[in-house]
Write a protein that holds these residues in place. Structure first.
Motif, PDB file in Angstrom:
ATOM      1  N   GLU A   8      37.392 -31.918 -28.004  1.00 52.99           N
ATOM      2  CA  GLU A   8      38.789 -31.040 -28.153  1.00 52.99           C
ATOM      3  C   GLU A   8      39.241 -31.473 -26.608  1.00 52.99           C
ATOM      4  O   GLU A   8      40.372 -30.472 -26.990  1.00 52.99           O
ATOM      5  N   ALA A   9      38.832 -31.665 -25.699  1.00 53.95           N
ATOM      6  CA  ALA A   9      40.156 -31.827 -24.467  1.00 53.95           C
ATOM      7  C   ALA A   9      40.788 -32.742 -24.769  1.00 53.95           C
ATOM      8  O   ALA A   9      42.313 -32.641 -24.184  1.00 53.95           O
ATOM      9  N   ALA A  10      40.576 -33.685 -25.812  1.00 58.40           N
ATOM     10  CA  ALA A  10      41.479 -35.330 -25.355  1.00 58.40           C
ATOM     11  C   ALA A  10      42.007 -35.454 -25.850  1.00 58.40           C
ATOM     12  O   ALA A  10      43.153 -36.405 -26.631  1.00 58.40           O
ATOM     13  N   GLY A  11      41.342 -35.038 -27.577  1.00 56.96           N
ATOM     14  CA  GLY A  11      41.941 -35.405 -28.753  1.00 56.96           C
ATOM     15  C   GLY A  11      41.319 -36.313 -29.238  1.00 56.96           C
ATOM     16  O   GLY A  11      40.457 -37.399 -28.439  1.00 56.96           O
ATOM     17  N   ILE A  45      39.946 -44.419 -25.585  1.00 59.06           N
ATOM     18  CA  ILE A  45      38.705 -44.380 -23.956  1.00 59.06           C
ATOM     19  C   ILE A  45      37.859 -44.960 -24.506  1.00 59.06           C
ATOM     20  O   ILE A  45      37.504 -46.337 -23.731  1.00 59.06           O
ATOM     21  N   VAL A  46      37.153 -45.179 -25.660  1.00 63.73           N
ATOM     22  CA  VAL A  46      35.786 -46.038 -26.544  1.00 63.73           C
ATOM     23  C   VAL A  46      36.198 -47.319 -26.410  1.00 63.73           C
ATOM     24  O   VAL A  46      34.850 -47.585 -26.053  1.00 63.73           O
ATOM     25  N   ASP A  63      29.030 -41.141 -18.881  1.00 60.26           N
ATOM     26  CA  ASP A  63      28.800 -40.769 -17.817  1.00 60.26           C
ATOM     27  C   ASP A  63      30.465 -39.385 -18.816  1.00 60.26           C
ATOM     28  O   ASP A  63      30.753 -39.623 -18.987  1.00 60.26           O
ATOM     29  N   TRP A  64      29.191 -37.906 -19.584  1.00 63.08           N
ATOM     30  CA  TRP A  64      30.358 -37.233 -20.598  1.00 63.08           C
ATOM     31  C   TRP A  64      30.636 -36.116 -20.059  1.00 63.08           C
ATOM     32  O   TRP A  64      30.756 -35.372 -20.556  1.00 63.08           O
ATOM     33  N   SER A  65      30.195 -36.306 -18.348  1.00 63.47           N
ATOM     34  CA  SER A  65      30.014 -34.669 -17.503  1.00 63.47           C
ATOM     35  C   SER A  65      31.945 -34.107 -17.461  1.00 63.47           C
ATOM     36  O   SER A  65      31.730 -32.854 -17.546  1.00 63.47           O
ATOM     37  N   GLU A  66      32.859 -34.652 -17.752  1.00 66.24           N
ATOM     38  CA  GLU A  66      33.751 -34.024 -17.397  1.00 66.24           C
ATOM     39  C   GLU A  66      34.113 -34.304 -18.930  1.00 66.24           C
ATOM     40  O   GLU A  66      34.794 -35.359 -19.260  1.00 66.24           O
ATOM     41  N   PRO A  67      34.634 -33.062 -19.803  1.00 70.95           N
ATOM     42  CA  PRO A  67      35.699 -33.279 -21.091  1.00 70.95           C
ATOM     43  C   PRO A  67      36.584 -33.915 -20.611  1.00 70.95           C
ATOM     44  O   PRO A  67      37.298 -33.486 -20.000  1.00 70.95           O
ATOM     45  N   ALA A 107      25.622 -34.822 -27.863  1.00 71.67           N
ATOM     46  CA  ALA A 107      26.452 -33.973 -28.975  1.00 71.67           C
ATOM     47  C   ALA A 107      27.499 -33.189 -28.618  1.00 71.67           C
ATOM     48  O   ALA A 107      28.184 -33.285 -28.779  1.00 71.67           O
ATOM     49  N   LEU A 108      26.967 -31.864 -28.317  1.00 73.83           N
ATOM     50  CA  LEU A 108      28.256 -31.231 -27.448  1.00 73.83           C
ATOM     51  C   LEU A 108      28.820 -31.588 -26.454  1.00 73.83           C
ATOM     52  O   LEU A 108      30.005 -30.835 -26.269  1.00 73.83           O
ATOM     53  N   HIS A 109      28.343 -32.530 -25.271  1.00 74.49           N
ATOM     54  CA  HIS A 109      29.430 -32.914 -24.533  1.00 74.49           C
ATOM     55  C   HIS A 109      30.446 -33.968 -24.850  1.00 74.49           C
ATOM     56  O   HIS A 109      31.456 -33.755 -24.679  1.00 74.49           O
ATOM     57  N   ILE A 110      29.945 -34.729 -25.747  1.00 67.42           N
ATOM     58  CA  ILE A 110      31.010 -35.690 -27.351  1.00 67.42           C
ATOM     59  C   ILE A 110      31.556 -34.530 -27.228  1.00 67.42           C
ATOM     60  O   ILE A 110      33.117 -34.500 -27.388  1.00 67.42           O
TER      61      ILE A 110
END
Length: 112
Positions: free
Chosen positions: A46-49, A56-57, A93-97, A38-41
């Motif tokens: 926050e980063a992309a809007g 993306i989805v 992969d959610w590692s890159e905000p 949830a924090l990664h999502i």
């Protein structure tokens, strides 16, 4: 009678993906893995809007439909509330905000 054309089914998949991402972001279950997800999502939003995240989805629709086609006849649970969220958890992969993506080793749709 509901529309069952290929474009309508793709739209339904996109809607299910979007709902699942929002649910994974906003309603993490009380274990550390889902809280971290949830924090990664949230960081990606926050980063992309929201508008960019939505696009993306939507881009994952074909991969989800291909994965579903492989297992649909044997899958005993629901597409929208079980398969799609599980696919997101295992394949994104959610590692890159701001830049969630299908994991490279998962680019070819795989069975659950």
């Amino acid at each position: 009678m509901p529309e069952t054309s290929a474009p309508a089914l793709a739209l339904e998949t996109a809607a299910c993906l979007w709902e699942a991402v929002l649910d994974l972001r906003d309603n993490p279950v009380g274990n550390p893995d889902t809280m971290e997800l949830a924090l990664h999502i949230r960081a990606s939003f926050e980063a992309a809007g929201t508008a960019t995240m939505r696009m993306i989805v939507i881009g994952w629709t074909d991969a989800v439909d291909a994965a579903w086609t492989k297992i649909a006849d044997d899958y005993l649970m629901s597409f929208d509330w079980d398969f799609v969220p599980g696919w997101i958890v295992r394949h994104i992969d959610w590692s890159e905000p701001g830049h969630p993506a299908i994991k490279p080793d998962r680019a070819i749709p795989a069975n659950l």
